[in-house]
Design an enzyme around this catalytic site. Structure first.
Site, short mmCIF file in Angstrom:
data_model
loop_
_atom_site.label_atom_id
_atom_site.label_comp_id
_atom_site.label_asym_id
_atom_site.label_seq_id
_atom_site.Cartn_x
_atom_site.Cartn_y
_atom_site.Cartn_z
CB THR A 4 -0.82 0.13 1.19
OG1 THR A 4 -1.68 -1.18 1.14
CG2 THR A 4 -1.84 1.22 1.19
CE LYS A 58 -4.98 -1.54 1.07
NZ LYS A 58 -5.73 -2.20 1.86
N1 LIG Z 1 -1.73 -6.76 7.20
C1 LIG Z 1 -2.93 -6.13 6.72
O1 LIG Z 1 -4.10 -6.63 7.16
C2 LIG Z 1 -2.51 -5.65 5.45
C3 LIG Z 1 -3.82 -5.53 4.60
C4 LIG Z 1 -3.50 -4.91 3.25
C5 LIG Z 1 -2.42 -4.19 2.89
N2 LIG Z 1 -1.31 -4.42 3.73
C6 LIG Z 1 -0.16 -3.77 3.38
O2 LIG Z 1 0.96 -4.73 2.85
C7 LIG Z 1 2.23 -4.40 3.20
C8 LIG Z 1 2.75 -5.45 4.14
O3 LIG Z 1 2.17 -5.44 5.44
P1 LIG Z 1 2.05 -6.64 6.26
O4 LIG Z 1 1.10 -6.67 7.19
O5 LIG Z 1 2.42 -7.90 5.67
O6 LIG Z 1 3.54 -5.84 7.26
P2 LIG Z 1 4.71 -6.67 7.85
O7 LIG Z 1 4.29 -8.06 8.51
O8 LIG Z 1 5.29 -5.57 8.87
O9 LIG Z 1 5.60 -7.13 6.74
C9 LIG Z 1 6.36 -5.95 6.20
C10 LIG Z 1 7.30 -6.37 5.32
O10 LIG Z 1 8.09 -5.26 4.72
C11 LIG Z 1 9.32 -5.53 5.01
N3 LIG Z 1 10.21 -4.24 5.29
C12 LIG Z 1 9.81 -3.51 6.20
N4 LIG Z 1 10.73 -2.36 6.48
C13 LIG Z 1 11.60 -2.52 5.46
C14 LIG Z 1 12.88 -2.03 4.98
N5 LIG Z 1 13.45 -0.93 5.44
N6 LIG Z 1 13.63 -2.65 4.03
C15 LIG Z 1 13.16 -3.98 3.40
N7 LIG Z 1 12.34 -4.67 3.98
C16 LIG Z 1 11.44 -3.90 4.83
C17 LIG Z 1 9.46 -6.42 6.22
O11 LIG Z 1 10.69 -7.14 6.39
P3 LIG Z 1 11.20 -7.75 7.64
O12 LIG Z 1 10.42 -9.25 7.62
O13 LIG Z 1 12.59 -8.02 7.58
O14 LIG Z 1 10.78 -6.97 8.97
C18 LIG Z 1 8.50 -7.39 5.71
O15 LIG Z 1 8.66 -8.39 4.65
C19 LIG Z 1 2.11 -2.95 3.86
O16 LIG Z 1 2.27 -1.98 2.54
C20 LIG Z 1 0.77 -2.87 4.33
O17 LIG Z 1 0.21 -1.79 4.32
C21 LIG Z 1 -1.47 -4.95 4.87
#
Ligand SMILES: NC(=O)c1ccc[n+]([C@@H]2O[C@H](COP(=O)([O-])OP(=O)(O)OC[C@H]3O[C@@H](n4cnc5c(N)ncnc54)[C@H](OP(=O)(O)O)[C@@H]3O)[C@@H](O)[C@H]2O)c1
Length: 288
Positions: free
Chosen positions: A95, A170
């Protein structure tokens, strides 16, 4: 077909697992390798850098936290963009704000790489059950190429328009999600402060016409005061910031979002960033 997947957090790990279930050969990278263990145990190939992923695939998915993480993976040291074959396809499901998506599409085009922005509606459970809804921006032919992959990870995809239009839809969705959660938390907190039990408030408000359907899925978290993240609060704050940027870009005022965004920031400062965004209720309740 070999598919690259970068970003194996709450969402990406489950999306990649669903690709595996559909017999795609998945090549994966994540900043923190530990999160790849179960995918590797199920046959995914680990790559040490995004560059190594890119050299083996024709389609690469990214599901990363924010624009900074995407820039790191795509253009940082050992990034993937310089290493994808001409005519390959990058699908960014993160997102982000639409102008960032359009910038990525242009950078990809410079490298003769096709691009789709394809963020998703749905959270941890929908990702697990392959019930995500993809909101897609880009060329129809590229959407067609991805159709079976979207179907492996989701229940529906919507081709919204050109590059940046998937992330546009989104952000409209998440503006509503983030502000609604905060307003609901505020209503319950006020009710409790006025002497109504939490049980009555949750039952009556969630059973009525004014509460959004998704709020019922947060009921147990509020009751148990346990906010294990489905959607981390820090990414909700980030999404509302993305809304602010998009609003600035398009000359729209988003006064409700701006206030709620700062509320989530204050909650992050109290250590709630990695909790589910419904923990905004626990933040508001602190005061009494
Ligand atoms: N969770 C939900 O309900 C949901 C729903 C729709 C959309 N989203 C969107 O989907 C995306 C991922 O969300 P998530 O919920 O899966 O979050 P998450 O579990 O916190 O995962 C975040 C991902 O980004 C990586 N990351 C974070 N900072 C980084 C950096 N500086 N350099 C390289 N990699 C980095 C993390 O790597 P590490 O594992 O090393 O930390 C992990 O792979 C976001 O954009 C979020 O807004 C989430």
């Amino acid at each position: 077909m070999k598919v690259g997947f970068i970003g194996l957090g709450i969402m990406g790990s489950r999306m990649a697992a669903n690709l595996q279930k559909h017999d795609y050969e998945v090549i994966i990278f994540n900043r923190t390798q530990d999160k790849a263990t179960s995918l590797i145990n199920n046959g995914a190939l680990w790559a040490d850098t995004p560059e190594v992923v890119a050299k083996q695939v024709d389609i690469i998915f990214t599901m990363l936290a924010n624009p900074e993480a995407i820039m790191n993976a795509a253009l940082g040291e050992h990034g993937f963009l310089d290493n994808l074959a001409p005519n390959s396809l990058w699908v960014d499901c993160s997102t982000v704000n639409p102008s960032f998506s359009r910038q990525m599409a242009m950078l990809a085009q410079d490298k003769q790489v096709r691009f789709l922005d394809a963020p998703v509606a749905g959270s941890k459970n929908q990702a697990e059950k392959a019930q995500l809804v993809f909101m897609v921006g880009g060329d129809a032919t590229d959407v067609k190429t991805c159709e079976p992959l979207f179907e492996a990870m989701g229940s529906r995809f919507i081709h919204v328009g050109e590059h940046g239009m998937g992330t546009s839809l989104k952000l409209a969705n998440n503006l509503l999600l983030g502000t609604t959660m905060a307003a609901f938390a505020e209503a319950v907190t006020l009710g409790e402060a006025l002497g109504i039990s939490q049980e009555m408030l949750l039952n009556v408000l969630l059973g009525g016409a004014v509460a959004a359907p998704f709020l019922s899925t947060k009921k147990e978290m509020l009751e148990q005061d346990n906010y294990e993240a489905e959607f981390p609060l820090q990414w909700m704050q980030k999404d509302l910031h993305m809304v602010s940027i998009a609003a600035h870009d398009s000359g729209v005022a988003v006064p409700v979002t701006s206030n709620v965004k700062e509320l989530y920031r204050l909650a992050m400062q109290q250590g709630l960033g990695e909790k589910d965004f419904s923990a905004i209720y626990s933040f508001l309740k602190q005061g009494f």
